[in-house]
Design an enzyme around this catalytic site. Structure first.
Site, PDB file in Angstrom:
ATOM      1  N   ASN A  76      15.314  -6.237   4.998  1.00  0.00           N
ATOM      2  CA  ASN A  76      14.846  -5.871   3.665  1.00  0.00           C
ATOM      3  C   ASN A  76      15.226  -6.979   2.676  1.00  0.00           C
ATOM      4  OD1 ASN A  76      13.898  -4.206   1.454  1.00  0.00           O
ATOM      5  ND2 ASN A  76      14.409  -2.408   2.682  1.00  0.00           N
TER       6      ASN A  76
ATOM      7  N   LYS B 235      14.746   0.022   9.447  1.00  0.00           N
ATOM      8  CA  LYS B 235      14.737  -1.209   8.651  1.00  0.00           C
ATOM      9  C   LYS B 235      16.118  -1.439   8.076  1.00  0.00           C
ATOM     10  CE  LYS B 235      11.916  -3.732   5.318  1.00  0.00           C
ATOM     11  NZ  LYS B 235      10.647  -3.702   4.562  1.00  0.00           N
TER      12      LYS B 235
ATOM     13  N   THR C  93       5.798 -11.104   0.064  1.00  0.00           N
ATOM     14  CA  THR C  93       5.926 -12.083  -1.019  1.00  0.00           C
ATOM     15  C   THR C  93       5.094 -13.325  -0.724  1.00  0.00           C
ATOM     16  OG1 THR C  93       8.144 -11.264  -1.494  1.00  0.00           O
ATOM     17  CG2 THR C  93       7.567 -13.418  -2.390  1.00  0.00           C
TER      18      THR C  93
ATOM     19  N   THR D 127       6.874   2.673   0.746  1.00  0.00           N
ATOM     20  CA  THR D 127       7.732   3.750   1.214  1.00  0.00           C
ATOM     21  C   THR D 127       7.317   5.075   0.571  1.00  0.00           C
ATOM     22  OG1 THR D 127       9.598   2.264   1.586  1.00  0.00           O
ATOM     23  CG2 THR D 127      10.121   4.577   1.279  1.00  0.00           C
TER      24      THR D 127
ATOM     25  N   PHE E   5      11.022   3.042  -5.005  1.00  0.00           N
ATOM     26  CA  PHE E   5      10.223   3.980  -4.202  1.00  0.00           C
ATOM     27  C   PHE E   5       9.240   4.769  -5.070  1.00  0.00           C
ATOM     28  CE2 PHE E   5      13.603   4.670  -0.583  1.00  0.00           C
ATOM     29  CZ  PHE E   5      13.384   3.380  -0.135  1.00  0.00           C
TER      30      PHE E   5
ATOM     31  N   ASN F 240      17.177  -0.467  -4.212  1.00  0.00           N
ATOM     32  CA  ASN F 240      16.704   0.045  -5.500  1.00  0.00           C
ATOM     33  C   ASN F 240      16.776   1.559  -5.669  1.00  0.00           C
ATOM     34  OD1 ASN F 240      16.042  -2.611  -6.293  1.00  0.00           O
ATOM     35  ND2 ASN F 240      14.174  -2.485  -5.082  1.00  0.00           N
ATOM     36  N   THR F 241      17.299   2.258  -4.653  1.00  0.00           N
ATOM     37  CA  THR F 241      17.612   3.676  -4.773  1.00  0.00           C
ATOM     38  C   THR F 241      19.128   3.789  -4.705  1.00  0.00           C
ATOM     39  OG1 THR F 241      15.531   4.428  -3.793  1.00  0.00           O
ATOM     40  CG2 THR F 241      17.402   5.949  -3.681  1.00  0.00           C
TER      41      THR F 241
ATOM     42  N   ASP G 207       0.857  -1.185   0.000  1.00  0.00           N
ATOM     43  CA  ASP G 207       0.000   0.000   0.000  1.00  0.00           C
ATOM     44  C   ASP G 207       0.897   1.240   0.000  1.00  0.00           C
ATOM     45  OD1 ASP G 207      -2.111   1.734   0.145  1.00  0.00           O
ATOM     46  OD2 ASP G 207      -2.679   1.241   2.206  1.00  0.00           O
TER      47      ASP G 207
ATOM     48  N   SER H 229      16.683  -0.294   1.236  1.00  0.00           N
ATOM     49  CA  SER H 229      16.257  -0.750  -0.089  1.00  0.00           C
ATOM     50  C   SER H 229      17.453  -0.743  -1.032  1.00  0.00           C
ATOM     51  CB  SER H 229      15.165   0.160  -0.647  1.00  0.00           C
ATOM     52  OG  SER H 229      14.934  -0.136  -2.007  1.00  0.00           O
TER      53      SER H 229
ATOM     54  N   ASN I  17      12.383  -7.355  -7.236  1.00  0.00           N
ATOM     55  CA  ASN I  17      11.802  -6.059  -7.579  1.00  0.00           C
ATOM     56  C   ASN I  17      12.875  -4.978  -7.593  1.00  0.00           C
ATOM     57  OD1 ASN I  17      11.283  -3.624  -5.548  1.00  0.00           O
ATOM     58  ND2 ASN I  17      11.422  -5.500  -4.305  1.00  0.00           N
TER      59      ASN I  17
ATOM     60  N   ASN J  47      13.667   3.938   6.272  1.00  0.00           N
ATOM     61  CA  ASN J  47      14.102   2.924   5.306  1.00  0.00           C
ATOM     62  C   ASN J  47      15.382   3.406   4.623  1.00  0.00           C
ATOM     63  OD1 ASN J  47      14.442   0.994   3.337  1.00  0.00           O
ATOM     64  ND2 ASN J  47      12.348   1.104   2.556  1.00  0.00           N
TER      65      ASN J  47
END
Length: 362
Positions: free
Chosen positions: A251, A222, A324, A90, A119, A182-183, A69, A180, A115, A177
Site C-alpha cells: 500500500n 494487502k 499513480t 475499497t 475509503f 487513511n482510516t 473504480d 491504508s 492521498n 485491506n
C-alpha cells in the site's frame, strides 16, 4: 497525446479530474462499439504474458489497483483499456464520504501523489448492483474490502464479514485491506493476533456462503510498506497459516523521506508513485523469500515503465498493479509496459513471463 494534455489537466483539482474521468468511462461502460474502440487502441495480447493463478486467467500481468473504480462502476471499460485485471473498491459495509476535501495532492516533481481519501464509497450493497455482470468482464475483477471509519477495531471483523455477505457472489477474487493509512488505527489490525482473528472471520463467512452454493474465491491480503522486517515476517506467515491465497505488496507509505522539502510533503495521507518504487520492490523480494513458495505475490508501488514492472516480477511478483503511474503516463501505460516486458523477456532469454518470477530472489 496524453503528455500534451497533462499540463492542462494538472492545473485542475485532481479529485475533480478523477470524477470527470469516471464519468467519461461510464459513457463507454455499456457501449459495445466504445469498448471495441478502446480495445483496438490500448490492448496488447500475447501468450507470453498470460498468467494462470487461483484458477483464473490473467491475459497480462498489469492490473489496476484499488482506489480508482471505488464503486465498481466502470470495470468493463477499464478492462477494455488493456488491463490484465481490475480491482474495485475499497468498499465498506455502509457508504461513507471519506475525509474532508482537499484530500488528493500531486507532487509532479517527484512523480508522486499524496492521498487521504478515507475509503470514500457508496457502500457494498450499491456496488453489488454494479457487479451483477462481472462474469462478462474480459479480465478478472477483484474486490477490495475495508471497515467503516466509525467501526472500532474490536468490531472490524464484523464489517469485513458484512462486505463478504453482500459481495462474495460477485468478483473473481477478494482483498482484505488493513493497510491504508487513511482510516484511523486501521493498520493496527496488522498486529498478528488481530490479523488472525480477522482472517478467520472472513474465511468463516466465505465458507458459510460457499455452503449456500456461492463459488469459492481466493482471498488476498494487502500489506503496508511501513513495517519492520520482523513485523512483515510475522504478518505474512500468519496470513498464509490462516489460509490467505496471496499477498499484495504494498500500500502507500507514511514516509516523507523521498519528498522532503516539497511544499506538499507534510500533507497527511499515504504517499504513492515514484518514491515508492524501490521500497515496494524490496518488500516484494523479501516476502517472496518468506512465503513465495506458498502463495503468489502482487507487486504494487511506483510502477511507471516496463522495467519497473519487470523488476517486481524478477523480485517475486506474479502480477503487478498500477495507479499513480497512470495519472502521470495516461491510459496508454498498460500497453507501453506490456510491450517493454516482451522486449525484456526476449533480452533475457525467457519464453514466458512465468520463467522470470522471483529469479532475483532465489
Amino acid at each position: 497525446m496524453y503528455q500534451l494534455i497533462r499540463k492542462y489537466l494538472f492545473q485542475q483539482d485532481p479529485e475533480d479530474i478523477h470524477e470527470k474521468t469516471i464519468h467519461a468511462l461510464k459513457l463507454v461502460e455499456d457501449s459495445a462499439p466504445g469498448k471495441a474502440i478502446l480495445r483496438m487502441i490500448y490492448q496488447l495480447r500475447d501468450q507470453r504474458l498470460e498468467n494462470h493463478l487461483w484458477g483464473l486467467k490473467f491475459p497480462n500481468p498489469v492490473g489496476l489497483a484499488a482506489g480508482f473504480d471505488k464503486n465498481a462502476e466502470v470495470y468493463h471499460a477499464l478492462g477494455a483499456l488493456g488491463f490484465g485485471f481490475v480491482e474495485v473498491g475499497t468498499l465498506t459495509p455502509q457508504g461513507q464520504p471519506g475525509n474532508p476535501k482537499p484530500r488528493l495532492f500531486r507532487l509532479p516533481e517527484h512523480q508522486a501523489v499524496i492521498n487521504r481519501m478515507g475509503f470514500n464509497n457508496n457502500g457494498a450493497y450499491l456496488a453489488s448492483q454494479h457487479l451483477v455482470d462481472f462474469a462478462y468482464s474480459d479480465v478478472p475483477i477483484g474486490i477490495n474490502i475495508g471497515k467503516n471509519k466509525v467501526t472500532p477495531n474490536e468490531e472490524a471483523a464484523s464489517d469485513y464479514s458484512k462486505c463478504m455477505d453482500m459481495l462474495y457472489a460477485y468478483g473473481h477474487y477478494f482483498v482484505i485491506n488493513i493497510s491504508s493509512p487513511n482510516t484511523p488505527n486501521l493498520r493496527d489490525l496488522q498486529e498478528t493476533e488481530s490479523l488472525r482473528v480477522l482472517v478467520r472471520a472472513v474465511r468463516e463467512k466465505a465458507a458459510e456462503l460457499e455452503g449456500r452454493g456461492v463459488k469459492k474465491k481466493p482471498i488476498l491480503l494487502k500489506v503496508a510498506p511501513d513495517m519492520s522486517d520482523e513485523q512483515m515476517h510475522d504478518v505474512v506467515h500468519a496470513a498464509v497459516e490462516e489460509g490467505i491465497a496471496g499477498i499484495i505488496a504494498t500500500n502507500t507509505t507514511l514516509s516523507r523521506e523521498a519528498v522532503a522539502g516539497h511544499p506538499r510533503a507534510e500533507e497527511a495521507g499515504g504517499l504513492s508513485g515514484r518514491p515508492l518504487t524501490e521500497r515496494s520492490t524490496a518488500w516484494v523480494k523479501e516476502i517472496y523469500q518468506e512465503v513465495g513458495d506458498m502463495v503468489p505475490i502482487v507487486g504494487v508501488g511506483g510502477i511507471f515503465t516496463g522495467q519497473d514492472a519487470y523488476d517486481k516480477i524478477r523480485a517475486g511478483a506474479s502480477l503487478v498493479q498500477v495507479y499513480t503511474g497512470m495519472i502521470y503516463q495516461g491510459p496508454g501505460i498498460v500497453k507501453q509496459i506490456n510491450k517493454q516486458l516482451l522486449r525484456l523477456l526476449e533480452r533475457d532469454g525467457f519464453s514466458h513471463l512465468s520463467e522470470a518470477i522471483g529469479v532475483d530472489a532465489k
